[in-house]
Write an enzyme that holds these catalytic residues in place. Structure first.
Site, PDB file in Angstrom:
ATOM      1  N   LYS A 196      15.568   5.868   6.472  1.00  0.00           N
ATOM      2  CA  LYS A 196      14.140   6.221   6.398  1.00  0.00           C
ATOM      3  C   LYS A 196      13.539   6.086   7.804  1.00  0.00           C
ATOM      4  CE  LYS A 196       9.968   4.784   3.812  1.00  0.00           C
ATOM      5  NZ  LYS A 196       9.469   3.841   2.796  1.00  0.00           N
ATOM      6  N   SER A 229       7.265   5.890  -1.272  1.00  0.00           N
ATOM      7  CA  SER A 229       7.163   6.576  -0.006  1.00  0.00           C
ATOM      8  C   SER A 229       8.502   7.023   0.586  1.00  0.00           C
ATOM      9  CB  SER A 229       6.476   5.659   1.006  1.00  0.00           C
ATOM     10  OG  SER A 229       7.250   4.503   1.229  1.00  0.00           O
ATOM     11  N   SER A 269       8.545   1.758  -3.358  1.00  0.00           N
ATOM     12  CA  SER A 269       8.965   2.955  -2.614  1.00  0.00           C
ATOM     13  C   SER A 269      10.446   3.280  -2.599  1.00  0.00           C
ATOM     14  CB  SER A 269       8.498   2.862  -1.173  1.00  0.00           C
ATOM     15  OG  SER A 269       7.140   3.180  -1.120  1.00  0.00           O
TER      16      SER A 269
HETATM   17  N1  GLN Z   1       3.046   3.425  -3.557  1.00  0.00           N
HETATM   18  C1  GLN Z   1       2.865   2.142  -2.958  1.00  0.00           C
HETATM   19  C2  GLN Z   1       1.840   2.198  -1.850  1.00  0.00           C
HETATM   20  O1  GLN Z   1       1.428   3.283  -1.528  1.00  0.00           O
HETATM   21  C3  GLN Z   1       4.182   1.584  -2.492  1.00  0.00           C
HETATM   22  C4  GLN Z   1       4.561   1.914  -1.127  1.00  0.00           C
HETATM   23  C5  GLN Z   1       5.827   1.273  -0.667  1.00  0.00           C
HETATM   24  O2  GLN Z   1       6.549   0.637  -1.439  1.00  0.00           O
HETATM   25  N2  GLN Z   1       6.090   1.380   0.619  1.00  0.00           N
HETATM   26  O3  GLN Z   1       1.441   1.203  -1.328  1.00  0.00           O
END
Ligand code: GLN
Length: 481
Positions: A77, A152, A176
């Site tokens: 990532k 994400s 994410s």
């Molecule tokens: N959807 C969550 C957020 O926007 C999780 C993001 C993540 O785990 N990096 O904060």
């Protein structure tokens, strides 16, 4: 034609000269090139990966003993530092930034002879649930291109699902890794907080962030966890006693174990939970009960507080972590003329950050501001403590907690983008593990009648990834048979 099943089989094929690392890398490069519409990769290291593959093939031919990730093709990532390669957190503010060192996890992968094939698209600074917040554009779900892949770490999930690599790394601050794994029908593991070094991971919310693993199967994910969970002096929040050294060998248990399984009443009765997801998970729980497991419904009256608590605390931490991007020390510098240092910061940050990141920075500064700190930040910390206490108590009586990973299957592009609260609420089942620091995995067990896959989320006690993975492996083997 190259085909990949799991790392063990790949290593056997290499040994018997049925394939080579070069063949594998070439296969994945072709696959990436033919699926650019999915927008999963930010950068592909084609030449470098091929050269490394050739070098590894030569090592084998010379008769050298191969290491545990020999020739395993891995994508990262775009929040994980890989020395001398760009890392941008999918943000304009880090445009052109080159990493000066390896994240510890990258060092561990390279030490075991892995091949890094490229970096994957994601939501900017890992903030999002749909991969619609990236400065590189949306990532598409490979199963249905009109749908999101989740976020994400959407690019990392798609890279595995669409055969562009064998394994990918993501980061999981509130779901994410698990949620995109759920939306794409693959395995996604978030290790417990402190199980994997965060050194070299671009910070979002430091007391929540963990590097996670995507794979096609639980065995491969377990092997990679064993390797990247090495203790690290550069991350003082790592567990001091690491218990994951031999988990790979311990994964397959000879006799089927009857686990003690809890599920939360409030989760299974939640109004947002899709009816079919609920039913299929209920059926799975009934099947486990029939096989002899203890399966019990328990109360979890704090469920409604997890999303607000998560968004208050992560925004607060993010507002502090992201203050370093001022255009002087890091990142984008405005080309417009400014009259003061303050104006210069404002311009750099206004131009460099996207909408969602700005929203979180403002929210974070608000909940930390002197007039509101007690009402929001301190209160949320207290709720977090309650959640941890309650969770510790649950694991006195149960081995694992089981729940859906997401209340819905992959949604349409643009469906939730305009309504951030709806987007945040959909994280309801994943943020719990990050608030409490426990390990959690999403395994692809189900198919919805709308054609999309969805997973089962399993959670275990902190520092007990072994139970989590053994149970997940037993369940997925049973479901295959
Ligand atoms: N959807 C969550 C957020 O926007 C999780 C993001 C993540 O785990 N990096 O904060």
């Amino acid at each position: 034609m190259f085909s990949f099943n799991d790392i063990e089989q790949y290593h056997l094929d290499l040994k018997h000269q049925k394939t080579s690392c070069k063949t594998a890398v070439q296969f994945y490069l072709d696959s990436i090139a033919s699926q650019t519409h999915l927008n999963a990769f930010v950068e592909v290291y084609a030449e470098e990966a091929l050269n490394r593959a050739l070098a590894l093939d030569n090592l084998r031919l010379e008769g050298k003993v191969i290491k545990r990730l020999h020739g395993v093709v891995i994508a990262l990532k775009d929040v994980i530092c890989y020395k001398d390669h760009k890392v941008t957190a999918a943000s304009k503010i880090l445009n052109g930034f080159v990493s000066m060192y390896h994240a510890s996890v990258v060092q561990y992968l390279l030490d075991e002879e892995a091949i890094i094939i490229g970096t994957c698209n994601c939501d900017e600074f890992a903030m999002g649930s749909s991969n619609e917040n990236s400065s590189y554009g949306n990532v598409l779900n490979p199963i249905d291109n009109t749908k999101v892949p989740g976020g994400s770490s959407g690019g990392s999930a798609v890279a595995v699902k669409a055969n562009m690599c064998m394994i990918s790394l993501g980061s999981d601050t509130g779901g994410s890794v698990r949620q995109p794994a759920d939306f794409c029908g693959i395995v996604g593991l978030k290790p417990g907080y402190g199980s994997v070094s965060r050194y070299g991971l671009i910070a979002f919310a430091s007391s929540f962030d963990q590097i996670g693993i995507f794979g096609n199967n639980i065995k491969d994910v377990t092997l990679v966890l064993e390797i990247i969970s090495k203790t690290d002096d550069y991350d003082s929040t790592m567990n001091q006693k690491q218990s994951l050294e031999n988990i790979y060998q311990q994964l397959e248990v000879k006799t089927i174990k009857n686990y003690r399984i809890a599920f939360f009443k409030e989760v299974m009765n939640h109004p947002m939970l899709d009816f079919e997801i609920k039913n299929q998970i209920k059926n799975q729980l009934d099947a486990l009960k029939n096989e002899g497991c203890i399966v019990e419904e328990i109360d979890f009256d704090l469920l409604d507080y997890v999303v607000p608590t998560y968004y208050i605390l992560t925004a607060a931490e993010a507002s502090s972590n992201l203050s370093r991007y001022d255009g002087v020390r890091y990142g984008h510098q405005t080309s417009e003329k400014t009259n003061s240092l303050n104006e210069y910061y404002v311009k750099n940050r206004s131009e460099g950050f996207g909408k969602e990141v700005k929203r979180r920075i403002m929210l974070g500064n608000f909940v930390l501001s002197s007039g509101y700190m007690d009402a929001y930040f301190t209160k949320a910390q207290q709720v977090r403590t309650l959640l941890i206490e309650k969770t510790t108590a649950v694991f006195k009586n149960y081995d694992v907690i089981v729940m859906p990973t997401s209340p819905v299957t992959a949604f349409k592009l643009n469906e939730k983008k305009k309504d951030p609260v709806q987007m945040y609420l959909a994280d309801i089942f994943t943020v719990f593990a990050n608030l409490t620091g426990i390990p959690a995995i999403s395994i692809p067990l189900f198919k919805h009648n709308n054609g999309m896959p969805f997973g089962l989320q399993i959670l275990s006690k902190k520092e007990n990834e072994l139970t989590l993975l053994q149970f997940a492996q037993q369940l997925s083997t049973q479901n295959k048979n």
